[in-house]
Design a protein around this motif. Structure first.
Motif, PDB file in Angstrom:
ATOM      1  N   GLY A 118      -1.616   6.536  -4.001  1.00  0.00           N
ATOM      2  CA  GLY A 118      -1.232   7.877  -4.391  1.00  0.00           C
ATOM      3  C   GLY A 118      -0.234   7.965  -5.526  1.00  0.00           C
ATOM      4  O   GLY A 118       0.143   9.072  -5.925  1.00  0.00           O
ATOM      5  N   ASN A 119       0.180   6.830  -6.059  1.00  0.00           N
ATOM      6  CA  ASN A 119       1.193   6.819  -7.111  1.00  0.00           C
ATOM      7  C   ASN A 119       0.640   6.343  -8.441  1.00  0.00           C
ATOM      8  O   ASN A 119      -0.294   5.547  -8.490  1.00  0.00           O
ATOM      9  CB  ASN A 119       2.366   5.930  -6.705  1.00  0.00           C
ATOM     10  N   ARG A 167       5.463   4.830  -9.953  1.00  0.00           N
ATOM     11  CA  ARG A 167       6.238   6.065  -9.991  1.00  0.00           C
ATOM     12  C   ARG A 167       5.770   7.009  -8.893  1.00  0.00           C
ATOM     13  O   ARG A 167       4.613   7.432  -8.887  1.00  0.00           O
ATOM     14  CB  ARG A 167       6.118   6.739 -11.359  1.00  0.00           C
ATOM     15  N   LYS A 168       6.684   7.317  -8.006  1.00  0.00           N
ATOM     16  CA  LYS A 168       6.382   8.259  -6.942  1.00  0.00           C
ATOM     17  C   LYS A 168       6.462   9.686  -7.472  1.00  0.00           C
ATOM     18  O   LYS A 168       7.082   9.949  -8.506  1.00  0.00           O
ATOM     19  CB  LYS A 168       7.347   8.073  -5.777  1.00  0.00           C
ATOM     20  N   SER A 169       5.865  10.603  -6.747  1.00  0.00           N
ATOM     21  CA  SER A 169       5.894  12.001  -7.153  1.00  0.00           C
ATOM     22  C   SER A 169       7.313  12.549  -7.180  1.00  0.00           C
ATOM     23  O   SER A 169       7.607  13.501  -7.909  1.00  0.00           O
ATOM     24  CB  SER A 169       5.022  12.844  -6.225  1.00  0.00           C
ATOM     25  N   SER A 170       8.186  11.949  -6.409  1.00  0.00           N
ATOM     26  CA  SER A 170       9.591  12.340  -6.395  1.00  0.00           C
ATOM     27  C   SER A 170      10.325  11.938  -7.666  1.00  0.00           C
ATOM     28  O   SER A 170      11.426  12.420  -7.926  1.00  0.00           O
ATOM     29  CB  SER A 170      10.293  11.717  -5.196  1.00  0.00           C
ATOM     30  N   GLY A 171       9.710  11.046  -8.438  1.00  0.00           N
ATOM     31  CA  GLY A 171      10.341  10.518  -9.633  1.00  0.00           C
ATOM     32  C   GLY A 171      10.957   9.148  -9.435  1.00  0.00           C
ATOM     33  O   GLY A 171      11.359   8.503 -10.406  1.00  0.00           O
ATOM     34  N   TYR A 172      11.043   8.696  -8.198  1.00  0.00           N
ATOM     35  CA  TYR A 172      11.596   7.367  -7.940  1.00  0.00           C
ATOM     36  C   TYR A 172      10.654   6.294  -8.469  1.00  0.00           C
ATOM     37  O   TYR A 172       9.437   6.376  -8.274  1.00  0.00           O
ATOM     38  CB  TYR A 172      11.827   7.163  -6.447  1.00  0.00           C
ATOM     39  N   VAL A 173      11.213   5.297  -9.126  1.00  0.00           N
ATOM     40  CA  VAL A 173      10.424   4.249  -9.767  1.00  0.00           C
ATOM     41  C   VAL A 173      10.750   2.895  -9.165  1.00  0.00           C
ATOM     42  O   VAL A 173      11.917   2.522  -9.034  1.00  0.00           O
ATOM     43  CB  VAL A 173      10.676   4.219 -11.285  1.00  0.00           C
ATOM     44  N   ARG A 194       0.813  -1.200   0.000  1.00  0.00           N
ATOM     45  CA  ARG A 194       0.000   0.000   0.000  1.00  0.00           C
ATOM     46  C   ARG A 194       0.854   1.260   0.000  1.00  0.00           C
ATOM     47  O   ARG A 194       0.499   2.259  -0.632  1.00  0.00           O
ATOM     48  CB  ARG A 194      -0.951   0.003   1.201  1.00  0.00           C
ATOM     49  N   SER A 195       1.975   1.223   0.690  1.00  0.00           N
ATOM     50  CA  SER A 195       2.841   2.390   0.762  1.00  0.00           C
ATOM     51  C   SER A 195       3.399   2.777  -0.600  1.00  0.00           C
ATOM     52  O   SER A 195       3.719   3.946  -0.829  1.00  0.00           O
ATOM     53  CB  SER A 195       3.988   2.138   1.739  1.00  0.00           C
ATOM     54  N   ILE A 196       3.515   1.821  -1.500  1.00  0.00           N
ATOM     55  CA  ILE A 196       3.999   2.080  -2.856  1.00  0.00           C
ATOM     56  C   ILE A 196       2.844   2.380  -3.797  1.00  0.00           C
ATOM     57  O   ILE A 196       2.935   3.254  -4.662  1.00  0.00           O
ATOM     58  CB  ILE A 196       4.823   0.882  -3.369  1.00  0.00           C
ATOM     59  N   THR A 225      -2.909   6.917 -13.560  1.00  0.00           N
ATOM     60  CA  THR A 225      -2.614   7.764 -12.419  1.00  0.00           C
ATOM     61  C   THR A 225      -3.377   7.294 -11.202  1.00  0.00           C
ATOM     62  O   THR A 225      -4.257   6.438 -11.277  1.00  0.00           O
ATOM     63  CB  THR A 225      -2.964   9.230 -12.703  1.00  0.00           C
ATOM     64  N   SER A 226      -3.050   7.871 -10.050  1.00  0.00           N
ATOM     65  CA  SER A 226      -3.765   7.528  -8.832  1.00  0.00           C
ATOM     66  C   SER A 226      -5.241   7.857  -8.933  1.00  0.00           C
ATOM     67  O   SER A 226      -6.061   7.236  -8.255  1.00  0.00           O
ATOM     68  CB  SER A 226      -3.150   8.255  -7.632  1.00  0.00           C
ATOM     69  N   GLY A 227      -5.587   8.822  -9.784  1.00  0.00           N
ATOM     70  CA  GLY A 227      -6.972   9.206  -9.988  1.00  0.00           C
ATOM     71  C   GLY A 227      -7.680   8.451 -11.095  1.00  0.00           C
ATOM     72  O   GLY A 227      -8.856   8.706 -11.349  1.00  0.00           O
TER      73      GLY A 227
END
Length: 116
Positions: free
Chosen positions: A31-32, A98-104, A26-28, A52-54
């Protein structure tokens, strides 16, 4: 431990269908954006679809109408429904987040083989 786990790959005949699943913590997942990529033998890795998360989706132009990406936020799972499969769809399919930070984050991949 592997953070994203793909499943559902296998051998199918041309014209057949498969549904791939990708389970994530869930943490990954939450929202991602999530996506599917594939890499065929001798070819570069290519983007297949993203969501997207939406719930906004994007597809490779050549795959529109055959592949559908979806996500179940309650199950922390993203899916790729693949219809009318062709031999050229044969590849290892990878799930990513893909996180908002750009980390994949990447999964280990699942093999899809389309052959008679």
């Amino acid at each position: 431990q592997v953070q994203l786990v793909e499943s559902g790959g296998g051998l199918v005949q041309p014209g057949g269908s498969l549904r791939l699943s990708c389970a994530a913590p869930r943490s990954i997942f939450s929202g991602n954006a999530m996506g599917w990529y594939r890499q065929a033998p001798g070819k570069q890795r290519e983007a297949v679809a993203s969501i997207t998360s939406g719930g906004i989706t994007n597809y490779a132009d050549s795959l529109k109408g055959r592949f559908t990406i979806s996500r179940d936020n309650a199950k922390n799972t993203v899916y790729l429904q693949m219809n009318s499969l062709k031999p050229e769809d044969t590849a290892v399919y990878y799930c990513n987040a893909r996180k908002s930070s750009g980390y994949v984050y990447w999964g280990q991949g699942t093999q899809v083989t389309v052959s008679s």
